[in-house]
Write a protein that holds these residues in place. Structure first.
Motif, PDB file in Angstrom:
ATOM      1  N   UNK A 137      11.996 -14.801  14.235  1.00  0.00           N
ATOM      2  CA  UNK A 137      12.071 -15.841  15.262  1.00  0.00           C
ATOM      3  C   UNK A 137      13.282 -16.754  15.052  1.00  0.00           C
ATOM      4  N   UNK A 138      13.408 -17.707  15.987  1.00  0.00           N
ATOM      5  CA  UNK A 138      14.612 -18.529  16.075  1.00  0.00           C
ATOM      6  C   UNK A 138      14.459 -19.904  15.439  1.00  0.00           C
ATOM      7  N   UNK A 139      15.612 -20.469  15.069  1.00  0.00           N
ATOM      8  CA  UNK A 139      15.738 -21.925  14.962  1.00  0.00           C
ATOM      9  C   UNK A 139      16.691 -22.324  16.084  1.00  0.00           C
ATOM     10  N   UNK A 140      16.118 -22.823  17.181  1.00  0.00           N
ATOM     11  CA  UNK A 140      16.952 -23.140  18.349  1.00  0.00           C
ATOM     12  C   UNK A 140      17.837 -24.364  18.115  1.00  0.00           C
ATOM     13  N   UNK A 141      17.511 -25.160  17.109  1.00  0.00           N
ATOM     14  CA  UNK A 141      18.268 -26.409  16.905  1.00  0.00           C
ATOM     15  C   UNK A 141      19.605 -26.164  16.205  1.00  0.00           C
ATOM     16  N   UNK A 142      19.791 -24.969  15.627  1.00  0.00           N
ATOM     17  CA  UNK A 142      21.010 -24.741  14.844  1.00  0.00           C
ATOM     18  C   UNK A 142      21.910 -23.665  15.458  1.00  0.00           C
ATOM     19  N   UNK A 143      21.709 -23.374  16.733  1.00  0.00           N
ATOM     20  CA  UNK A 143      22.594 -22.430  17.442  1.00  0.00           C
ATOM     21  C   UNK A 143      24.059 -22.844  17.255  1.00  0.00           C
ATOM     22  N   UNK A 144      24.938 -21.836  17.116  1.00  0.00           N
ATOM     23  CA  UNK A 144      26.365 -22.146  16.979  1.00  0.00           C
ATOM     24  C   UNK A 144      27.141 -21.435  18.086  1.00  0.00           C
ATOM     25  N   UNK A 145      27.848 -22.232  18.892  1.00  0.00           N
ATOM     26  CA  UNK A 145      28.778 -21.663  19.875  1.00  0.00           C
ATOM     27  C   UNK A 145      30.187 -21.963  19.375  1.00  0.00           C
ATOM     28  N   UNK A 146      31.093 -21.002  19.532  1.00  0.00           N
ATOM     29  CA  UNK A 146      32.493 -21.235  19.148  1.00  0.00           C
ATOM     30  C   UNK A 146      33.408 -20.844  20.304  1.00  0.00           C
ATOM     31  N   UNK A 152      28.239 -30.180  30.004  1.00  0.00           N
ATOM     32  CA  UNK A 152      27.088 -30.028  30.910  1.00  0.00           C
ATOM     33  C   UNK A 152      26.066 -29.036  30.338  1.00  0.00           C
ATOM     34  N   UNK A 153      26.557 -27.937  29.738  1.00  0.00           N
ATOM     35  CA  UNK A 153      25.618 -26.990  29.136  1.00  0.00           C
ATOM     36  C   UNK A 153      25.003 -27.575  27.869  1.00  0.00           C
ATOM     37  N   UNK A 154      25.784 -28.331  27.116  1.00  0.00           N
ATOM     38  CA  UNK A 154      25.208 -28.967  25.918  1.00  0.00           C
ATOM     39  C   UNK A 154      24.081 -29.924  26.330  1.00  0.00           C
ATOM     40  N   UNK A 155      24.309 -30.653  27.421  1.00  0.00           N
ATOM     41  CA  UNK A 155      23.279 -31.591  27.897  1.00  0.00           C
ATOM     42  C   UNK A 155      22.050 -30.825  28.374  1.00  0.00           C
ATOM     43  N   UNK A 156      22.299 -29.712  29.090  1.00  0.00           N
ATOM     44  CA  UNK A 156      21.174 -28.890  29.546  1.00  0.00           C
ATOM     45  C   UNK A 156      20.380 -28.381  28.348  1.00  0.00           C
ATOM     46  N   UNK A 157      21.088 -27.901  27.338  1.00  0.00           N
ATOM     47  CA  UNK A 157      20.432 -27.298  26.166  1.00  0.00           C
ATOM     48  C   UNK A 157      19.621 -28.343  25.389  1.00  0.00           C
ATOM     49  N   UNK A 158      20.204 -29.552  25.240  1.00  0.00           N
ATOM     50  CA  UNK A 158      19.455 -30.636  24.560  1.00  0.00           C
ATOM     51  C   UNK A 158      18.158 -30.931  25.324  1.00  0.00           C
ATOM     52  N   UNK A 159      18.256 -30.940  26.650  1.00  0.00           N
ATOM     53  CA  UNK A 159      17.077 -31.220  27.480  1.00  0.00           C
ATOM     54  C   UNK A 159      16.055 -30.092  27.349  1.00  0.00           C
ATOM     55  N   UNK A 160      16.575 -28.863  27.303  1.00  0.00           N
ATOM     56  CA  UNK A 160      15.698 -27.695  27.137  1.00  0.00           C
ATOM     57  C   UNK A 160      14.894 -27.818  25.841  1.00  0.00           C
ATOM     58  N   UNK A 161      15.539 -28.229  24.768  1.00  0.00           N
ATOM     59  CA  UNK A 161      14.834 -28.379  23.484  1.00  0.00           C
ATOM     60  C   UNK A 161      13.798 -29.502  23.558  1.00  0.00           C
ATOM     61  N   UNK A 162      14.139 -30.582  24.252  1.00  0.00           N
ATOM     62  CA  UNK A 162      13.187 -31.695  24.389  1.00  0.00           C
ATOM     63  C   UNK A 162      11.990 -31.257  25.227  1.00  0.00           C
ATOM     64  N   UNK A 163      12.270 -30.512  26.313  1.00  0.00           N
ATOM     65  CA  UNK A 163      11.206 -30.003  27.193  1.00  0.00           C
ATOM     66  C   UNK A 163      10.256 -29.092  26.405  1.00  0.00           C
ATOM     67  N   UNK A 164      10.817 -28.229  25.587  1.00  0.00           N
ATOM     68  CA  UNK A 164      10.002 -27.330  24.759  1.00  0.00           C
ATOM     69  C   UNK A 164       9.155 -28.124  23.764  1.00  0.00           C
ATOM     70  N   UNK A 166       8.234 -31.262  23.912  1.00  0.00           N
ATOM     71  CA  UNK A 166       7.192 -32.021  24.620  1.00  0.00           C
ATOM     72  C   UNK A 166       6.000 -31.129  24.983  1.00  0.00           C
ATOM     73  N   UNK A 167       6.296 -29.854  25.240  1.00  0.00           N
ATOM     74  CA  UNK A 167       5.221 -28.910  25.594  1.00  0.00           C
ATOM     75  C   UNK A 167       4.492 -28.387  24.353  1.00  0.00           C
ATOM     76  N   UNK A 168       4.947 -28.811  23.169  1.00  0.00           N
ATOM     77  CA  UNK A 168       4.260 -28.434  21.927  1.00  0.00           C
ATOM     78  C   UNK A 168       4.823 -27.197  21.255  1.00  0.00           C
ATOM     79  N   UNK A 169       6.001 -26.736  21.720  1.00  0.00           N
ATOM     80  CA  UNK A 169       6.593 -25.550  21.104  1.00  0.00           C
ATOM     81  C   UNK A 169       7.499 -25.965  19.941  1.00  0.00           C
ATOM     82  N   UNK A 170       7.587 -25.084  18.953  1.00  0.00           N
ATOM     83  CA  UNK A 170       8.351 -25.371  17.742  1.00  0.00           C
ATOM     84  C   UNK A 170       9.775 -24.824  17.905  1.00  0.00           C
ATOM     85  N   UNK A 171      10.752 -25.730  17.953  1.00  0.00           N
ATOM     86  CA  UNK A 171      12.150 -25.312  18.130  1.00  0.00           C
ATOM     87  C   UNK A 171      12.775 -24.771  16.852  1.00  0.00           C
TER      88      UNK A 171
END
Ligand code: SAM
Length: 261
Positions: A137-146, A152-164, A166-171
């Motif tokens: 499985x993943x650690x979504x918090x430590x993804x690396x893009x180069x 805008x995508x960084x903001x979307x991704x941060x929100x995606x992690x917060x949404x997950x 909040x829903x009780x999923x482990x990032x």
């Protein structure tokens, strides 16, 4: 879990699942597969990896379990001729296995659960004495893009992690599941790095990076008030351009965490 979100992504998700191979998408698993094993694949999707596992266990048997009916239907159609494979549509938390297993595998599925300890407790009871589990499985918090993707995508991704979250999923399940296994009394716990690294120039580079476009195509975070539709659409446009121009690599941080009962 966010059932609707998954439902709307069914069609695109099954295309991703159907491209999976053990060599590229679960490359740490192969040494664990031996003839005669009784295996359960939890969250098997359309059963592509499950079917490949079936070919490495000789007269052993494998059950693939998934609660998305359309995925199981596709798998049943594609792999009808694999005699030692059974695909079952059920929820982990309702499932009554027909027997205990030598090996339970679960790839990219714990990330979607809201009660991982409860699932691990079930898995422990489903394993034979001395049986083994492998959790990829993943650690979504430590993804690396180069280089870094557009803001805008960084903001979307941060929100995606917060949404997950909040829903009780482990990032960070890849880095936390070893402790959770220990708490459930599993033994000989081992964490093996299984990062997925995609480099420009490789086959499917654009398709693999486009995973976040597929995620952003869901309007669920807009509907739930997490993000504006303008930002979501801008993130898709900017990130698409970034993939075509600047993107050099993306690393999805993953572990294969193994343990015995
Ligand atoms: C990201 S997919 C992984 C598919 C496949 N293992 C792979 O690596 O390509 C996660 C799967 O877990 C399934 N899933 C999520 N929660 C589940 C639950 N509570 N019970 C059964 N399956 C579940 C989803 O339907 C989905 O097919």
């Amino acid at each position: 879990m966010k059932e609707k979100f998954i439902d709307r992504k069914d069609q695109q998700a099954n295309k991703i699942f159907e491209r999976r191979t053990l060599a590229s998408d679960y490359r740490t698993l192969r040494p664990l597969l031996k003839p005669g094993l009784s295996v359960l694949d939890v969250g098997c999707g359309t059963g592509t990896l499950t079917n490949e596992v079936a070919s490495h266990i000789g007269d052993g048997t494998i059950i693939g379990l998934d609660n998305t009916a359309s995925f199981i239907d596709i798998g049943k159609e594609h792999y009808a001729e694999t005699e030692n494979l059974d695909l079952v549509c059920d929820n982990i938390f309702n499932y009554q296995p027909p027997h205990q297993f030598d090996l339970i595998i679960t790839a990219r599925t714990m990330q979607w659960l809201t009660d991982i300890p409860k699932a691990l407790k079930l898995f422990k009871s489903w394993l034979k004495p001395g049986g083994q589990i492998s959790i990829l499985d993943y650690n979504h918090t430590t993804i690396v893009w180069d280089p870094a993707p557009p803001e805008t995508m960084q903001a979307f991704y941060r929100t995606f992690l917060r949404w997950r979250a909040d829903a009780g999923m482990n990032n960070q399940v890849a880095d936390e599941v070893a402790t959770l296994l220990q708490q459930q009394g599993f033994e000989s716990i081992e964490t093996i790095n299984a990062d997925q690294v995609y480099h420009k120039g490789e086959a499917d580079f654009e398709t693999n990076l486009a995973i976040w476009i597929k995620v952003a195509q869901s309007k669920q975070m807009v509907t739930e008030g997490y993000i504006s539709d303008e930002l979501r659409l801008q993130a898709i446009a900017d990130y698409t351009h970034w993939i075509e121009t600047e993107a050099r690599s993306m690393t999805l941080k993953m572990n294969d965490v193994r343990a015995y009962v």
